[in-house]
Write a protein that holds these residues in place. Structure first.
Motif, PDB file in Angstrom:
ATOM      1  N   VAL A   1       0.843  -1.194   0.000  1.00 40.72           N
ATOM      2  CA  VAL A   1       0.000   0.000   0.000  1.00 40.72           C
ATOM      3  C   VAL A   1       0.879   1.245   0.000  1.00 40.72           C
ATOM      4  O   VAL A   1       1.875   1.309   0.718  1.00 40.72           O
ATOM      5  CB  VAL A   1      -0.935   0.001   1.236  1.00 40.72           C
ATOM      6  CG1 VAL A   1      -1.806   1.240   1.275  1.00 40.72           C
ATOM      7  CG2 VAL A   1      -1.808  -1.253   1.231  1.00 40.72           C
ATOM      8  N   ASP A   2       0.499   2.233  -0.811  1.00 42.38           N
ATOM      9  CA  ASP A   2       1.253   3.488  -0.824  1.00 42.38           C
ATOM     10  C   ASP A   2       0.750   4.406   0.286  1.00 42.38           C
ATOM     11  O   ASP A   2      -0.236   4.086   0.966  1.00 42.38           O
ATOM     12  CB  ASP A   2       1.207   4.135  -2.205  1.00 42.38           C
ATOM     13  CG  ASP A   2      -0.044   4.922  -2.520  1.00 42.38           C
ATOM     14  OD1 ASP A   2      -0.980   4.986  -1.702  1.00 42.38           O
ATOM     15  OD2 ASP A   2      -0.103   5.501  -3.623  1.00 42.38           O
ATOM     16  N   PRO A   3       1.394   5.545   0.516  1.00 39.41           N
ATOM     17  CA  PRO A   3       1.002   6.432   1.621  1.00 39.41           C
ATOM     18  C   PRO A   3      -0.434   6.966   1.540  1.00 39.41           C
ATOM     19  O   PRO A   3      -0.991   7.383   2.542  1.00 39.41           O
ATOM     20  CB  PRO A   3       2.013   7.576   1.539  1.00 39.41           C
ATOM     21  CG  PRO A   3       3.211   6.962   0.899  1.00 39.41           C
ATOM     22  CD  PRO A   3       2.660   5.966  -0.088  1.00 39.41           C
ATOM     23  N   ASP A   4      -1.044   6.946   0.344  1.00 39.84           N
ATOM     24  CA  ASP A   4      -2.423   7.411   0.190  1.00 39.84           C
ATOM     25  C   ASP A   4      -3.436   6.273   0.259  1.00 39.84           C
ATOM     26  O   ASP A   4      -4.626   6.489   0.058  1.00 39.84           O
ATOM     27  CB  ASP A   4      -2.587   8.165  -1.134  1.00 39.84           C
ATOM     28  CG  ASP A   4      -1.923   9.522  -1.082  1.00 39.84           C
ATOM     29  OD1 ASP A   4      -2.280  10.328  -0.204  1.00 39.84           O
ATOM     30  OD2 ASP A   4      -1.038   9.780  -1.915  1.00 39.84           O
ATOM     31  N   GLY A   5      -2.970   5.067   0.520  1.00 37.74           N
ATOM     32  CA  GLY A   5      -3.882   3.932   0.634  1.00 37.74           C
ATOM     33  C   GLY A   5      -4.144   3.205  -0.670  1.00 37.74           C
ATOM     34  O   GLY A   5      -4.933   2.266  -0.704  1.00 37.74           O
TER      35      GLY A   5
END
Length: 129
Positions: A109-113
């Motif tokens: 998952v990236d920092p923005d979900g």
């Protein structure tokens, strides 16, 4: 001309940081500012144009077909940085990779979900030649 996918807009709270995260994780060239976007361009010319919509947004799933060597590099970045990852989209197999269709795959998952996936063989395997 055959129809081809060209680009998509990916919402982010911080478009610059999100674009740099993806480019760094996948070993791609640095994102390029383009109008209101930060564009990450893939090897096939498709670009992911990161934007800040200024509103809440639903996370999306982005899957990337990579070589075996690229997978090794991506997975090393995931594990070295302590990024949570799974072998499956339901997140039932943490800290593992899958070997679906004779290849390897991983979800993170990236920092923005946004749910990112790196896989070495397309779903269903390579077409018969």
């Amino acid at each position: 001309m055959a129809i081809q996918f060209n680009h998509t807009i990916v919402p982010a709270r911080d478009k610059r940081a999100a674009a740099h995260f993806l480019a760094d994780m996948l070993g791609l060239p640095a994102p390029v500012p383009f109008g209101p976007f930060y564009a990450v361009t893939l090897a096939n010319g498709v670009s992911l144009d990161y934007a800040e919509p200024g509103t809440d947004f639903a996370p999306t799933h982005l899957a990337f077909l990579v070589s075996e060597a690229e997978f090794d590099e991506i997975y090393a970045r995931i594990t070295t940085r302590g990024i949570a990852h799974w072998a499956d989209p339901a997140q039932n197999r943490p800290d593992e990779i899958n070997t679906n269709d004779g290849g390897r795959g991983v979800y993170f998952v990236d920092p923005d979900g946004h749910y990112l996936e790196a896989l070495t063989v397309p779903y269903g395997g390579w077409p018969a030649r």
